[in-house]
Design a protein around this motif. Sequence first.
Motif, PDB file in Angstrom:
ATOM      1  N   GLU A 138      22.170 -10.116 -24.199  1.00  0.00           N
ATOM      2  CA  GLU A 138      21.776 -10.118 -25.612  1.00  0.00           C
ATOM      3  C   GLU A 138      20.327 -10.537 -25.775  1.00  0.00           C
ATOM      4  O   GLU A 138      19.640 -10.106 -26.707  1.00  0.00           O
ATOM      5  N   ASP A 139      19.845 -11.362 -24.852  1.00  0.00           N
ATOM      6  CA  ASP A 139      18.439 -11.783 -24.877  1.00  0.00           C
ATOM      7  C   ASP A 139      17.561 -10.885 -24.008  1.00  0.00           C
ATOM      8  O   ASP A 139      16.415 -11.231 -23.716  1.00  0.00           O
ATOM      9  N   LEU A 157      11.791 -11.801 -21.867  1.00  0.00           N
ATOM     10  CA  LEU A 157      11.889 -13.212 -22.236  1.00  0.00           C
ATOM     11  C   LEU A 157      11.087 -14.104 -21.290  1.00  0.00           C
ATOM     12  O   LEU A 157      10.650 -15.198 -21.666  1.00  0.00           O
ATOM     13  N   PRO A 186      13.641 -19.176 -27.217  1.00  0.00           N
ATOM     14  CA  PRO A 186      14.872 -18.461 -26.879  1.00  0.00           C
ATOM     15  C   PRO A 186      15.594 -19.057 -25.676  1.00  0.00           C
ATOM     16  O   PRO A 186      16.829 -19.081 -25.629  1.00  0.00           O
ATOM     17  N   ARG A 189      17.520 -22.173 -26.769  1.00  0.00           N
ATOM     18  CA  ARG A 189      18.758 -21.782 -27.454  1.00  0.00           C
ATOM     19  C   ARG A 189      19.801 -21.311 -26.445  1.00  0.00           C
ATOM     20  O   ARG A 189      20.980 -21.672 -26.525  1.00  0.00           O
ATOM     21  N   LEU A 190      19.360 -20.525 -25.469  1.00  0.00           N
ATOM     22  CA  LEU A 190      20.269 -20.014 -24.462  1.00  0.00           C
ATOM     23  C   LEU A 190      20.881 -21.150 -23.640  1.00  0.00           C
ATOM     24  O   LEU A 190      22.077 -21.123 -23.300  1.00  0.00           O
ATOM     25  N   GLU A 193      23.669 -22.624 -25.708  1.00  0.00           N
ATOM     26  CA  GLU A 193      24.828 -21.736 -25.747  1.00  0.00           C
ATOM     27  C   GLU A 193      25.605 -21.793 -24.429  1.00  0.00           C
ATOM     28  O   GLU A 193      26.848 -21.798 -24.437  1.00  0.00           O
TER      29      GLU A 193
END
Length: 329
Positions: A138-139, A157, A186, A189-190, A193
Amino acid sequence: MGPATISPMHLIIPYAASQRLPGPEALASLQLPHLQALLAVLQRQQVVQDSHETPLHMPHERLQAQALGWGHELTALPWAAWHQAQQGHTSTQSQAWMTPCHWQVGMDQVVMLDPASLLLSDDESQQLLQAMQPFLQEDGLQVSWHSALRWHVQGELLNDLACASLDRVIGQNVKPWMPVGSAARPLQRLQSEMQMLLYNHPVNNARDARRQIAINAFWLHDAGRLPVNTAATVQPLPIDTAIRVPEALRPAALHGDVQAWQQAWRQLDATAVADLLAHFNATGQATLSLCSEHTAHTYTPAPATWHQRVTRLFNKTTPAAALADLTTA
């Protein structure tokens, strides 16, 4: 036919000394005859010393990058991309290694344990990667399994992402080494998660039942693109390349295991160091770099006057002194 070209051999030894090991005690009984012989004929010519702000990469990594012709200006050392190029897999995208690991949460810091100490199996590693794949994709990250503790990553990324070496973080508070800036958001955040995803993952439930430490995080390292005109972007380096970077001392140094480190040094002296001495005796050429976590000393042959030869004869640098200098400089 003209004379054969002789390639000088460069031996770069990571963790030749370490601040995790008690200095005098670790060196007191260490007999290294081949290193002693090399130090008698080589002179220290270069010192790499970390500044007040510790660089993201270890001294031995920076020396190897220079030996490969990457230059001094690189802020990222793209070892993942270099490794892939050695295997014949080239890409214009930024690449990195991703290592599954455990962050130990304390009262005022979060410390990364040595991933090797987790004894993560290939099957466990593959299951974890499979569970993480939807989030990674998704990233825009393309992640492929390489080994239990090395997953290959590439994607946009990673662009402009300054990642610290894994060895900078093992046993340390991760916070000072986390990537910062807009490019890192990002990734942050990953990380959050993945911590939630892994908390109740079947692999970790099974590990907990066996009283093994859970996998609750990952670390990106060795990120970047290969420099333009790097030989490895075109073809793998020859198998007889003169650059040697043995990692025999690394595990014991990371764990502060004096006896294992001394044994590894004796074995290294009898093999790689002996090879370098033999190369010097045959060619008159040799380069030796002894490295700790924050310092590297490079020794090469140098023309010596009669006075210098006499001085060196009576003031020989011992292995103990040379290694002690790496942690006191």
